[in-house]
Enzyme design. Structure first.
Site, short mmCIF file in Angstrom:
data_model
loop_
_atom_site.label_atom_id
_atom_site.label_comp_id
_atom_site.label_asym_id
_atom_site.label_seq_id
_atom_site.Cartn_x
_atom_site.Cartn_y
_atom_site.Cartn_z
N PHE A 59 155.88 67.21 -19.65
CA PHE A 59 156.46 67.51 -18.34
C PHE A 59 155.35 67.74 -17.31
O PHE A 59 155.39 67.20 -16.20
CB PHE A 59 157.36 68.74 -18.44
CG PHE A 59 157.98 69.14 -17.13
CD1 PHE A 59 159.17 68.57 -16.71
CD2 PHE A 59 157.38 70.10 -16.32
CE1 PHE A 59 159.75 68.94 -15.49
CE2 PHE A 59 157.94 70.47 -15.11
CZ PHE A 59 159.14 69.89 -14.70
N GLN A 62 156.95 69.20 -25.22
CA GLN A 62 157.69 68.80 -24.02
C GLN A 62 157.05 69.39 -22.77
O GLN A 62 157.02 68.75 -21.72
CB GLN A 62 159.15 69.26 -24.15
CG GLN A 62 160.03 68.91 -22.96
CD GLN A 62 160.17 70.07 -21.99
OE1 GLN A 62 159.74 71.19 -22.26
NE2 GLN A 62 160.76 69.80 -20.85
N ARG A 116 162.64 78.36 -1.55
CA ARG A 116 163.80 79.24 -1.64
C ARG A 116 163.79 80.05 -2.93
O ARG A 116 164.17 81.22 -2.95
CB ARG A 116 165.09 78.41 -1.57
CG ARG A 116 165.98 78.84 -0.42
CD ARG A 116 167.21 77.99 -0.32
NE ARG A 116 168.38 78.86 -0.30
CZ ARG A 116 169.59 78.46 -0.62
NH1 ARG A 116 169.79 77.24 -1.03
NH2 ARG A 116 170.59 79.29 -0.54
N HIS A 156 163.84 64.33 -15.21
CA HIS A 156 162.46 63.95 -15.51
C HIS A 156 162.21 63.92 -17.02
O HIS A 156 161.57 63.02 -17.54
CB HIS A 156 161.47 64.89 -14.82
CG HIS A 156 161.56 64.81 -13.33
ND1 HIS A 156 161.81 63.64 -12.67
CD2 HIS A 156 161.43 65.76 -12.37
CE1 HIS A 156 161.83 63.86 -11.36
NE2 HIS A 156 161.61 65.15 -11.16
N ASN A 210 169.33 74.35 -9.13
CA ASN A 210 169.60 73.49 -7.98
C ASN A 210 168.95 74.00 -6.71
O ASN A 210 169.60 74.15 -5.67
CB ASN A 210 171.11 73.35 -7.75
CG ASN A 210 171.79 72.59 -8.87
OD1 ASN A 210 171.38 71.49 -9.23
ND2 ASN A 210 172.81 73.18 -9.45
N LYS A 270 170.96 74.04 -19.59
CA LYS A 270 169.59 73.80 -19.13
C LYS A 270 168.86 75.10 -18.83
O LYS A 270 167.73 75.33 -19.28
CB LYS A 270 169.62 72.92 -17.88
CG LYS A 270 168.29 72.80 -17.15
CD LYS A 270 167.24 72.06 -17.98
CE LYS A 270 165.90 72.10 -17.28
NZ LYS A 270 165.92 71.58 -15.92
N ARG A 287 174.66 81.67 -5.67
CA ARG A 287 173.98 82.30 -6.81
C ARG A 287 174.16 83.82 -6.82
O ARG A 287 173.96 84.46 -7.84
CB ARG A 287 172.49 81.95 -6.79
CG ARG A 287 172.22 80.46 -6.90
CD ARG A 287 170.75 80.14 -6.61
NE ARG A 287 170.57 78.72 -6.38
CZ ARG A 287 170.81 78.09 -5.23
NH1 ARG A 287 171.25 78.80 -4.19
NH2 ARG A 287 170.63 76.80 -5.10
N ASP A 310 166.14 67.85 -17.94
CA ASP A 310 166.55 67.45 -16.61
C ASP A 310 166.29 65.95 -16.49
O ASP A 310 165.96 65.28 -17.47
CB ASP A 310 165.82 68.25 -15.53
CG ASP A 310 164.31 68.03 -15.54
OD1 ASP A 310 163.83 67.19 -16.34
OD2 ASP A 310 163.61 68.69 -14.76
#
Length: 377
Positions: free
Chosen positions: A336, A332, A175, A290, A170, A269, A223, A288
């Site tokens: 992606f 994948q 960052r 996408h 997230n 994930k 986190r 996710d």
């Protein structure tokens, strides 16, 4: 399910397939981490050594800036620099697309650098061999592969990969990069290339010396407790946490996911990302929004418009494995990458504007750029 009969990758004898070199996607601003350690003196005259890899086996712009790792930097045109173990190395494409490397500094025998680099690049697996099988049964994959050749899955150090993806959850690229730089600065300083500082990734014992408060002050937010909690959990593992992580490479995917999700802050994930990018779980599918859209557009269109749930995440993973087999995670990864705005610009209109289901037409990509670049959440 596809049955893969892969020919072994012969690095020295593969017939070279020259592919036009693509422009790398923009590199995000990288915060520089201050370090009080004395900079290392790099090799005075760095020597570039050919790896005998064509761009069809490794495209640097399609591998490094796509969210598998946040510790590599673009340090020149078609050149990327990072740390593999104790080795500070740069990789670059030659004019014909082949890949060469330069060892800037090493805190261990230099003779170990190339084997470590090839292992990190996952060169025991023939990308061309896998893609040939995928392309034979998937016309869209075949067309994408001609434009985006060389998008490879890395084989990172498990601890390094785990910590990076704890930071990525997230989050946005700036960052994530700042947090990963902070963690990296705790390790041995190896040198500076093109204005970027590079460090050996810190050991588990060194990470254990950092408090949750220090991490919060460094901008980790919630986190911080997950990172310190995971480090503590790893330290309690019989034989040590780093060995425990390496041993996960010997297990089946379901066992790996179950083990990783016992660690603080690691959900399915993030666990799938760690499994695919460091633990030899080639059929792991990080899902996710996408990847969900890709799946509902091309694999399970009957679910288009449904809300993504944990149960449907499993359905997506099953759809990819059913279509592509035991290397579904590699398929994948290309699909992606093809959705990243920077790479879509390289595709012909008839490929990038492939027909979408009614549920996805006219809608935005749903998440910030972090979803494009980190493939994590």
């Amino acid at each position: 399910m596809l049955s893969l009969k892969l020919r072994p990758l012969s690095i020295m004898k593969n017939k070279k397939r020259q592919i036009p070199i693509q422009s790398p996607p923009p590199t995000p601003p990288t915060p520089q981490t201050l370090t009080s350690k004395r900079p290392k003196t790099l090799l005075k005259s760095p020597k570039w050594v050919p790896l005998n890899l064509t761009q069809s086996e490794l495209s640097l712009p399609l591998t490094f800036p796509t969210g598998q790792t946040f510790r590599w930097r673009q340090t020149g045109p078609l050149q990327y620099t990072g740390v593999v173990g104790s080795h500070l190395v740069s990789l670059q494409h030659l004019q014909n697309g082949d890949v060469s490397y330069c060892l800037h500094h090493s805190s261990s025998p230099q003779s170990n650098a190339e084997p470590a680099l090839l292992d990190f690049l996952n060169m025991g697996i023939s990308l061309a061999g896998i893609w040939e099988v995928f392309s034979a049964s998937d016309s869209r994959f075949a067309e994408l592969a001609t434009h985006l050749a060389g998008a490879r899955v890395l084989r990172q150090d498990p601890l390094e990969c785990l910590i990076q993806f704890l930071c990525s959850s997230n989050n946005n690229i700036g960052r994530i990069t700042k947090m990963v730089d902070f963690v990296s600065s705790l390790g041995t300083h190896l040198g500076s290339v093109a204005g970027f500082e590079f460090h050996e990734f810190p050991s588990l014992d060194r990470l254990a010396m950092v408090s949750e408060q220090e991490l919060r002050e460094a901008g980790f937010g919630y986190r911080a407790k997950y990172l310190t909690g995971t480090v503590k959990a790893l330290q309690s593992k019989p034989g040590g946490g780093e060995e425990w992580l390496l041993n996960l490479r010997k297990l089946e995917l379901e066992e790996v996911i179950d083990a990783l999700t016992t660690l603080p802050g690691v959900g399915p994930k993030v666990a799938a990302c760690i499994a695919l990018f460091s633990l030899d779980q080639h059929d792991a599918i990080p899902v996710d929004t996408h990847v969900w859209k890709i799946a509902t557009r091309y694999l399970i269109p009957e679910l288009a418009g449904a809300r993504l749930t944990s149960k449907l995440c499993s359905r997506v993973a099953e759809a990819f494995v059913s279509k592509y087999g035991k290397y579904a995670g590699w398929a994948q990864t290309l699909l992606f990458v093809a959705e990243l705005p920077s790479q879509k610009a390289l595709l012909p209109p008839h490929v990038s504007d492939a027909k979408e289901s009614k549920s996805t037409k006219g809608k935005g990509r749903g998440r910030k750029i972090v979803a494009d670049a980190s493939n994590s959440e």
